[in-house]
Scaffold this motif. Sequence first.
Motif, PDB file in Angstrom:
ATOM      1  N   GLU A 126      63.483  12.516  68.777  1.00  0.00           N
ATOM      2  CA  GLU A 126      63.352  13.802  68.080  1.00  0.00           C
ATOM      3  C   GLU A 126      62.051  13.842  67.274  1.00  0.00           C
ATOM      4  O   GLU A 126      61.353  14.861  67.267  1.00  0.00           O
ATOM      5  CB  GLU A 126      64.558  14.029  67.168  1.00  0.00           C
ATOM      6  N   GLY A 159      59.205  14.563  69.558  1.00  0.00           N
ATOM      7  CA  GLY A 159      59.140  15.991  69.878  1.00  0.00           C
ATOM      8  C   GLY A 159      58.529  16.802  68.751  1.00  0.00           C
ATOM      9  O   GLY A 159      57.737  17.729  68.994  1.00  0.00           O
ATOM     10  N   ILE A 160      58.888  16.474  67.524  1.00  0.00           N
ATOM     11  CA  ILE A 160      58.333  17.162  66.353  1.00  0.00           C
ATOM     12  C   ILE A 160      56.822  16.957  66.310  1.00  0.00           C
ATOM     13  O   ILE A 160      56.060  17.911  66.102  1.00  0.00           O
ATOM     14  CB  ILE A 160      59.011  16.661  65.059  1.00  0.00           C
ATOM     15  N   ARG A 218      54.794  16.141  68.776  1.00  0.00           N
ATOM     16  CA  ARG A 218      54.145  16.805  69.921  1.00  0.00           C
ATOM     17  C   ARG A 218      54.123  18.317  69.771  1.00  0.00           C
ATOM     18  O   ARG A 218      53.262  18.978  70.355  1.00  0.00           O
ATOM     19  CB  ARG A 218      54.840  16.400  71.209  1.00  0.00           C
ATOM     20  N   SER A 219      55.033  18.884  69.002  1.00  0.00           N
ATOM     21  CA  SER A 219      55.058  20.337  68.820  1.00  0.00           C
ATOM     22  C   SER A 219      54.071  20.805  67.750  1.00  0.00           C
ATOM     23  O   SER A 219      53.838  22.009  67.618  1.00  0.00           O
ATOM     24  CB  SER A 219      56.468  20.800  68.453  1.00  0.00           C
ATOM     25  N   SER A 220      53.500  19.891  67.010  1.00  0.00           N
ATOM     26  CA  SER A 220      52.556  20.247  65.957  1.00  0.00           C
ATOM     27  C   SER A 220      51.225  20.677  66.567  1.00  0.00           C
ATOM     28  O   SER A 220      50.766  20.077  67.541  1.00  0.00           O
ATOM     29  CB  SER A 220      52.317  19.054  65.029  1.00  0.00           C
TER      30      SER A 220
END
Length: 69
Positions: free
Chosen positions: A25, A28-29, A31-33
């Motif tokens: 998780e 993912g956080i 990579r979403s930045s």
Amino acid sequence: MSPTPKGPASYFPSIEEKYGRPVSEWFGIIRSSPLTKHMELVGWLKGEYGLGHGHANALVAAVRAEDAR
């Protein structure tokens, strides 16, 4: 018996325990930045999620190493 993790992965069990989210998780956080620089991401994790410097640094280093493959 699995080998003892080395490098950034050695922090993963304590990160999951302390912050209550699986490492996947956190990946993912990160990579979403929209941020791309290592220390920008570290600072963002510290400010936005309250991670300690070592934990944030380990997560960012692991993501960047994985994405470089």
